[in-house]
Structures are given as C-alpha cells and as structure tokens.
Scaffold this active site. Structure first.
Site, PDB file in Angstrom:
ATOM      1  N   TYR A   8       0.948  -1.138   0.086  1.00  0.00           N
ATOM      2  CA  TYR A   8       0.002   0.000  -0.019  1.00  0.00           C
ATOM      3  C   TYR A   8       0.974   1.310   0.115  1.00  0.00           C
ATOM      4  CZ  TYR A   8      -3.346   3.544   1.493  1.00  0.00           C
ATOM      5  OH  TYR A   8      -4.082   4.265   1.761  1.00  0.00           O
ATOM      6  N   LYS A  12       1.398   4.158  -3.130  1.00  0.00           N
ATOM      7  CA  LYS A  12       0.995   5.559  -2.897  1.00  0.00           C
ATOM      8  C   LYS A  12       2.102   6.255  -3.046  1.00  0.00           C
ATOM      9  CE  LYS A  12      -2.589   6.244  -0.205  1.00  0.00           C
ATOM     10  NZ  LYS A  12      -3.553   6.979  -0.781  1.00  0.00           N
TER      11      LYS A  12
END
Length: 67
Positions: A8, A12
């Site tokens: 994750y 990002k």
C-alpha cells in the site's frame, strides 16, 4: 513484498512520483497535473484490517474516511 501494508505504501509513493513526472512534462505546455490520493477508506477490507494484527498501523495513519 512482505505485507499488504508495504504494498500500500509503495503504491502511494509510486503514484506520487508518477504524478510529479507527468506534471514536469505537462508543465512545459502550461498544463497542471493533479492526483487524488486519499488515506484509508472504510471498506469491508479496511474493516477487517482495523480488527486484525495491523489495526494499530491503520489507526496511526489517520485520515479514515467513509465512501
């Protein structure tokens, strides 16, 4: 990758770098490039994470929003 938390965070960061690169290229033409990159969004998967072993990380990241 190790865990979904690392994936994750990496995704990002990759999106941020992609937008910065596009902004530099398009900026030469007078255009702007924006990205919307919200924090954690409360979905069924996020609810599972909030009650799992990484709950503390999710709570520390803040910015929890409901779709």
């Amino acid at each position: 990758m190790g865990s979904s938390v690392h994936a994750y965070a990496l995704s990002k960061r990759a999106n941020s770098l992609r937008v910065q690169t596009a902004a530099a290229a398009w900026g030469k033409r007078g255009a702007r490039v924006n990205a919307v990159s919200p924090g954690v969004i409360i979905t069924p998967l996020a609810k599972d994470e909030l009650s799992g072993p990484r709950a503390e990380w999710f709570q520390r990241t803040g910015g929890l929003t409901t779709p």
